[in-house]
Design an enzyme around this catalytic site. Structure first.
Site, PDB file in Angstrom:
ATOM      1  N   LYS A 183       0.855  -1.127   0.084  1.00  0.00           N
ATOM      2  CA  LYS A 183      -0.088   0.068  -0.066  1.00  0.00           C
ATOM      3  C   LYS A 183       0.743   1.018  -0.024  1.00  0.00           C
ATOM      4  O   LYS A 183       2.082   1.075   0.645  1.00  0.00           O
ATOM      5  CB  LYS A 183      -0.872  -0.028   1.346  1.00  0.00           C
ATOM      6  CG  LYS A 183      -1.942   1.073   1.551  1.00  0.00           C
ATOM      7  CD  LYS A 183      -2.766   0.811   2.555  1.00  0.00           C
ATOM      8  CE  LYS A 183      -3.771   1.875   2.870  1.00  0.00           C
ATOM      9  NZ  LYS A 183      -4.663   1.698   4.277  1.00  0.00           N
ATOM     10  N   SER A 233      -9.415  -1.233   7.763  1.00  0.00           N
ATOM     11  CA  SER A 233      -8.900  -0.931   6.633  1.00  0.00           C
ATOM     12  C   SER A 233      -8.284  -2.094   5.615  1.00  0.00           C
ATOM     13  O   SER A 233      -7.810  -2.074   4.603  1.00  0.00           O
ATOM     14  CB  SER A 233      -7.776   0.292   6.353  1.00  0.00           C
ATOM     15  OG  SER A 233      -8.621   1.458   6.431  1.00  0.00           O
ATOM     16  N   SER A 243      -9.214   1.292   3.763  1.00  0.00           N
ATOM     17  CA  SER A 243      -8.589   2.177   2.810  1.00  0.00           C
ATOM     18  C   SER A 243      -7.552   1.234   1.954  1.00  0.00           C
ATOM     19  O   SER A 243      -7.119   1.932   0.822  1.00  0.00           O
ATOM     20  CB  SER A 243      -7.955   3.052   3.675  1.00  0.00           C
ATOM     21  OG  SER A 243      -6.985   2.748   4.582  1.00  0.00           O
TER      22      SER A 243
END
Lengths: 460, 60
Positions: free
Chosen positions: A74, A173, A149
């Site tokens: 990420k 997330s 997320s």
């Protein structure tokens, strides 16, 4: 294909890391213009790393099961010489001169980094509809969000672009996109995986963990990541262990709690049924499944939101003069946080202690909890509310009901695909355990995975 | 309930009116939960932010 299968093929020379990496890059080139799972693709570096991995393996220098495996992280994890945007325009040109701890460890384990995945702006939201780098689409249905997320990470794994992608989890997330994209998402105990070099959203709620295609793969990655790091003040000295569960493990002696309050109310059709079916599979594997009552998780969610609002506002306050460069949803959250008082924040932290004492009583009754990860399957792009027979609720607080509170306590949790709803969208079951019970959670998840139908890969 | 507009002004935040209108109900809801719960918090309950005073190995 999973990491375990690819690792076996690499060692029998049926396939090379270079071939795996080229396949990953080809897949990204073919699919990512639609899915927007990546912010940065590091093709040249990845191919060079793959060649090195092949050379090392040929020379008998085996770094373990991740050696030569294409992965992604990420875009909140610092990468030396590769921009790290945090999904934000504000950090669009930030190029760190160091690697985050998890990147260091993955590189040391021989993993091949093919890129940085897209996310909800600043990791502060659950749709990954990023206004600067594109809305990530769900590979199972591109008209739906992947969750967030860590939406790009989940989409990249589900779409077969990489074998594993790292995510971060402040209020769900990792688990949210894992559930909505039909992959495994593991949030380890707070302090189990170093956060050094991870751009913070929140100082006391952020966790780092993997998204993978199997439980075994999540365990392999945790083996590579777990351990004390003196550069992270919150890193734990609790000894790491071998997290890989045995093949089709027995759950004899394991007591699993199935909450009789909160976790099965206001859920979409099919959700409760899928999780209860998973509980039956746990019983078939030898576990005892017992009903348990949990404390007021709704209030815990609210207190957790106050802590997040305040801490995230503190993180981003120096950048608020550039508020016009922040997407509307995230800007509003940051502004809310700026208005909370120090007293509010301290009260929330006092309640956090009391609530932990209240909730931890459940660990005297059961070894882990089994709940739905999400109350609904993946919403459509642009959807802002959840609709129930007794009214509507905003998507963000509504969808995070089952995942948010435990971040306040740092407990480990894993989301496992447990079936499809009537629309063919994946549903997730969440296994929550007491601190440092990752091995137990992974064992339970492996037993369920062995007894639940595998999801077919999405058609892209 | 706090006057969020007054607080924003006092802190010099200059938040746009449309943002304030959307923020107020959310903060009101959160603050109501907090206020209700805080009333029952024992005086001795400390916040769950751990501060440890540790030995300083560089100290003379």
């Amino acid at each position: 294909m999973t990491i375990r299968e690819a690792a076996a093929s690499l060692r029998t020379r049926r396939i090379s890391s270079l071939e795996l990496t080229r396949a990953a890059l080809d897949r990204i080139a073919r699919c990512d213009h639609r899915l927007r799972a990546f912010i940065t693709v590091t093709a040249e570096e990845a191919l060079a790393a793959a060649r090195r991995a092949d050379e090392e393996l040929a020379q008998g220098h085996d770094r373990g099961p991740l050696h030569g495996i294409p992965i992604a992280v990420k875009d909140v994890f610092a990468t030396r010489g590769i921009r790290t945007t945090c999904g934000s325009k504000i950090f669009a040109d930030y190029v760190p001169d160091f690697d985050a701890a998890v990147v260091e460890r993955l590189r040391a384990a021989g993993a091949v980094l093919v890129g940085k995945t897209n996310l909800h702006e600043l990791a502060y939201g659950i749709t990954s509809s990023n206004p600067h780098y594109g809305a990530v689409r769900n590979p199972r249905d591109p008209d739906r969000v992947p969750g967030g997320s860590s939406g790009g990470s989940a989409a990249a794994v589900a779409a077969g672009m990489v074998f594993m992608a790292m995510g971060s989890d402040t209020g769900g997330s990792i688990r949210i996109p894992a559930a909505w994209c039909g992959v495994v998402g593991l949030k380890p105990t707070f302090g189990r995986v170093s956060r050094y070099g991870m751009l913070p959203l929140d100082f006391t709620l952020d966790h780092a963990g993997p998204l993978t295609r199997s439980v075994h793969d999540a365990a392999l990655v945790l083996n590579a990541l777990a351990g004390f790091d003196p550069r992270d003040d919150t890193s734990s000295r609790h000894p790491a262990e071998d997290y890989v569960p045995p093949e089709d493990p027995s759950l004899d002696g394991i007591r699993i709690g199935l909450p009789e309050n909160f976790y099965f109310t206001r859920v979409a059709p099919g959700v409760a049924e899928a999780v209860r079916k998973a509980a039956q599979r746990a019983e078939q594997a030898g576990a005892g499944v017992v009903p348990v009552r949990v404390p007021d998780v709704a209030a815990m969610n609210q207190i957790s939101r106050i802590i997040l609002l305040a801490e995230a506002a503190a993180v981003m306050q120096p950048y608020m003069e550039r508020r016009n460069e922040i997407g509307e949803d995230v800007r509003l959250l940051l502004e809310q946080g700026l208005l909370l008082s120090a007293t509010d924040y301290i009260h929330a932290q006092r309640l956090r202690r009391l609530m932990r004492e209240e909730y931890r009583k459940v660990w005297r009754q059961v070894h882990c909890l089994l709940t739905p990860t999400m109350p609904v399957s993946a919403p459509r792009l642009g959807q802002t509310q959840l609709h129930w027979d007794d009214g509507a609720e905003d998507l963000r607080p509504g969808a995070t009901r089952f995942v948010r509170a435990i971040n306040m306590f740092g407990w480990p949790a894993l989301s496992l695909p447990c079936g499809l709803d009537a629309q063919g969208l994946p549903l997730g079951a969440q296994i929550i355990g007491p601190p440092f019970a990752e091995a137990r959670i992974l064992r339970v998840a492996a037993a369920l995975e062995a007894r639940l139908p595998r999801l077919a890969p999405p058609e892209l | 309930m706090p006057d969020w507009r007054m607080l924003a002004a006092a802190r010099g935040l200059a938040l746009p009116e449309e943002d304030l209108a959307r923020i107020e109900p959310v903060l009101d809801e959160l603050h109501a939960v907090l206020a209700e719960r805080v009333a029952a918090v024992p005086l001795t309950a400390e916040p769950l932010i751990s501060f440890r005073c540790e030995t300083d190995e560089d100290a003379l």
